[in-house]
Design a protein around this motif. Structure first.
Motif, mmCIF file in Angstrom:
data_model
loop_
_atom_site.group_PDB
_atom_site.id
_atom_site.type_symbol
_atom_site.label_atom_id
_atom_site.label_comp_id
_atom_site.label_asym_id
_atom_site.label_seq_id
_atom_site.Cartn_x
_atom_site.Cartn_y
_atom_site.Cartn_z
ATOM 1 N N VAL A 129 0.862 -1.183 0.000
ATOM 2 C CA VAL A 129 0.000 0.000 0.000
ATOM 3 C C VAL A 129 0.895 1.228 0.000
ATOM 4 C CG1 VAL A 129 -1.749 1.299 1.261
ATOM 5 C CG2 VAL A 129 -1.874 -1.179 1.189
ATOM 6 N N VAL A 130 0.746 2.051 -1.023
ATOM 7 C CA VAL A 130 1.471 3.307 -1.133
ATOM 8 C C VAL A 130 0.444 4.436 -1.168
ATOM 9 C CG1 VAL A 130 3.462 2.268 -2.272
ATOM 10 C CG2 VAL A 130 1.586 3.140 -3.657
ATOM 11 N N ILE A 134 -2.665 0.619 -4.353
ATOM 12 C CA ILE A 134 -2.161 -0.698 -3.950
ATOM 13 C C ILE A 134 -1.421 -1.310 -5.130
ATOM 14 C CG2 ILE A 134 -2.763 -2.978 -3.073
ATOM 15 C CD1 ILE A 134 -5.386 -1.733 -2.051
ATOM 16 N N VAL A 135 -0.195 -1.752 -4.875
ATOM 17 C CA VAL A 135 0.616 -2.414 -5.897
ATOM 18 C C VAL A 135 0.671 -3.894 -5.546
ATOM 19 C CG1 VAL A 135 2.857 -2.513 -7.048
ATOM 20 C CG2 VAL A 135 2.022 -0.321 -6.130
ATOM 21 N N PHE A 136 0.325 -4.741 -6.509
ATOM 22 C CA PHE A 136 0.396 -6.186 -6.330
ATOM 23 C C PHE A 136 1.573 -6.733 -7.129
ATOM 24 C CE2 PHE A 136 -4.031 -5.277 -5.437
ATOM 25 C CZ PHE A 136 -4.233 -6.007 -4.282
ATOM 26 N N TYR A 137 2.399 -7.552 -6.466
ATOM 27 C CA TYR A 137 3.539 -8.195 -7.095
ATOM 28 C C TYR A 137 3.270 -9.688 -7.136
ATOM 29 C CZ TYR A 137 5.814 -3.817 -5.781
ATOM 30 O OH TYR A 137 6.118 -2.498 -5.610
ATOM 31 N N GLU A 138 3.733 -10.331 -8.195
ATOM 32 C CA GLU A 138 3.532 -11.757 -8.369
ATOM 33 C C GLU A 138 4.885 -12.403 -8.640
ATOM 34 O OE1 GLU A 138 -0.073 -13.646 -10.531
ATOM 35 O OE2 GLU A 138 1.448 -13.196 -12.038
ATOM 36 N N LYS A 139 5.108 -13.567 -8.068
ATOM 37 C CA LYS A 139 6.362 -14.274 -8.311
ATOM 38 C C LYS A 139 6.181 -15.166 -9.527
ATOM 39 C CE LYS A 139 10.177 -16.274 -5.862
ATOM 40 N NZ LYS A 139 10.667 -16.715 -4.575
ATOM 41 N N ARG A 151 -5.112 2.230 -8.580
ATOM 42 C CA ARG A 151 -4.877 3.623 -8.209
ATOM 43 C C ARG A 151 -6.086 4.169 -7.456
ATOM 44 N NH1 ARG A 151 -0.083 4.624 -9.974
ATOM 45 N NH2 ARG A 151 0.651 3.752 -11.910
ATOM 46 N N GLU A 152 -5.898 4.316 -6.178
ATOM 47 C CA GLU A 152 -6.940 4.803 -5.265
ATOM 48 C C GLU A 152 -6.182 5.428 -4.095
ATOM 49 O OE1 GLU A 152 -10.888 5.224 -3.993
ATOM 50 O OE2 GLU A 152 -10.306 4.184 -5.815
ATOM 51 N N PRO A 153 -6.485 6.675 -3.733
ATOM 52 C CA PRO A 153 -5.720 7.314 -2.646
ATOM 53 C C PRO A 153 -5.707 6.470 -1.366
ATOM 54 C CG PRO A 153 -7.150 8.892 -3.714
ATOM 55 C CD PRO A 153 -7.508 7.546 -4.274
ATOM 56 N N MET A 154 -4.512 6.235 -0.834
ATOM 57 C CA MET A 154 -4.333 5.419 0.364
ATOM 58 C C MET A 154 -3.358 6.082 1.326
ATOM 59 S SD MET A 154 -5.967 2.453 0.138
ATOM 60 C CE MET A 154 -6.958 1.675 -1.107
ATOM 61 N N PHE A 181 -11.533 -8.185 -3.922
ATOM 62 C CA PHE A 181 -10.974 -7.934 -5.234
ATOM 63 C C PHE A 181 -11.521 -8.929 -6.246
ATOM 64 C CE2 PHE A 181 -7.834 -6.702 -2.097
ATOM 65 C CZ PHE A 181 -7.499 -5.420 -2.505
ATOM 66 N N ASP A 182 -11.345 -8.602 -7.540
ATOM 67 C CA ASP A 182 -11.611 -9.603 -8.556
ATOM 68 C C ASP A 182 -10.488 -10.641 -8.494
ATOM 69 O OD1 ASP A 182 -9.482 -8.208 -9.612
ATOM 70 O OD2 ASP A 182 -10.339 -7.973 -11.599
ATOM 71 N N GLU A 183 -10.594 -11.713 -9.242
ATOM 72 C CA GLU A 183 -9.620 -12.806 -9.110
ATOM 73 C C GLU A 183 -8.210 -12.436 -9.560
ATOM 74 O OE1 GLU A 183 -9.989 -15.562 -13.027
ATOM 75 O OE2 GLU A 183 -11.549 -15.824 -11.522
ATOM 76 N N ASN A 184 -8.050 -11.392 -10.361
ATOM 77 C CA ASN A 184 -6.722 -10.962 -10.810
ATOM 78 C C ASN A 184 -6.147 -9.824 -9.965
ATOM 79 O OD1 ASN A 184 -6.643 -12.765 -13.021
ATOM 80 N ND2 ASN A 184 -7.998 -11.381 -14.150
ATOM 81 N N PHE A 185 -6.871 -9.428 -8.926
ATOM 82 C CA PHE A 185 -6.458 -8.315 -8.085
ATOM 83 C C PHE A 185 -6.226 -7.054 -8.920
ATOM 84 C CE2 PHE A 185 -5.699 -11.986 -5.526
ATOM 85 C CZ PHE A 185 -6.065 -11.587 -4.261
ATOM 86 N N SER A 186 -7.109 -6.821 -9.897
ATOM 87 C CA SER A 186 -6.963 -5.651 -10.758
ATOM 88 C C SER A 186 -7.968 -4.549 -10.430
ATOM 89 C CB SER A 186 -7.091 -6.057 -12.232
ATOM 90 O OG SER A 186 -8.351 -6.655 -12.457
#
Length: 194
Positions: A129-130, A134-139, A151-154, A181-186
């Motif tokens: 959370v920035v 929210i930024v999601f990272y995937e391995k 992109r949503e103010p946090m 979230f939706d299944e892709n976290f988008s």
């Protein structure tokens, strides 16, 4: 028992109101920003880097102080990710493993919180959370990459967690939010405030 990291030292409060203080560490490690208990050690994110405190069982006396990484930047956060540590400075997020540093992301936005979780398909994910969202990272293939950014103010988020249903719980100065979230976290599917 409760562990507290403060700008004047580390404290352990026992259930019977006793506590231990380690003021002598301040000159060695500097001010403490974050702390976790991991692999029988206290891991400290400080203004001078990342440190591991080895503690004697039962007495909790400090038996060793090890600097895990040399950095010119203040380390703001530390989290455990299996046998790795995730660390965040103002400019980058990186993983520490066996003394090696691998940068996941280098950006200018300060992090409010980071959490590790596993999606339903067992994909390893990080959520950061920035201020801007929210930024999601995937391995993928052994490397971390940005999967999605919402992109949503946090800017006032102070803490977060992801539950077993992959719903995010956020706290800020006024409310607790549960986000689905939706299944892709988008994108957000539902936001409930408490």
């Amino acid at each position: 028992n409760l562990w507290l990291a403060t700008d004047i030292g580390v404290y352990k409060f026992f259930t019977r109101r006793k506590y231990l203080n380690y003021p002598e560490l301040r000159n060695i490690i500097g001010e403490i920003n974050d702390m976790i208990y991991w692999n029988d050690n206290l891991i400290l994110a400080t203004e001078k880097g990342v440190y591991s405190l080895g503690l004697k069982p039962n007495t909790y006396e400090v038996k060793s102080v090890n600097k895990l990484i040399n950095t010119d930047e203040e380390v703001l956060q530390v989290n455990a990710l299996g046998h790795q540590l995730i660390c965040r400075t103002e400019k980058e997020m990186f993983i520490l493993e066996n003394g090696d540093k691998s940068v996941i992301y280098a950006g200018e936005s300060p992090t409010n919180d980071i959490v590790y979780f596993t999606k339903n398909d067992m994909t390893s994910m990080l959520a950061e959370v920035v201020n801007e969202g929210i930024v999601f990272y995937e391995k993928e293939n052994g490397r971390w990459r940005i999967a999605n950014i919402i992109r949503e103010p946090m800017d006032s988020v102070s803490s977060m967690m992801i539950d077993l249903k992959n719903q995010m719980w956020l706290t800020d100065r006024k409310v607790i939010k549960k986000i689905s979230f939706d299944e892709n976290f988008s994108r957000f599917e539902k936001v409930v405030e408490f």
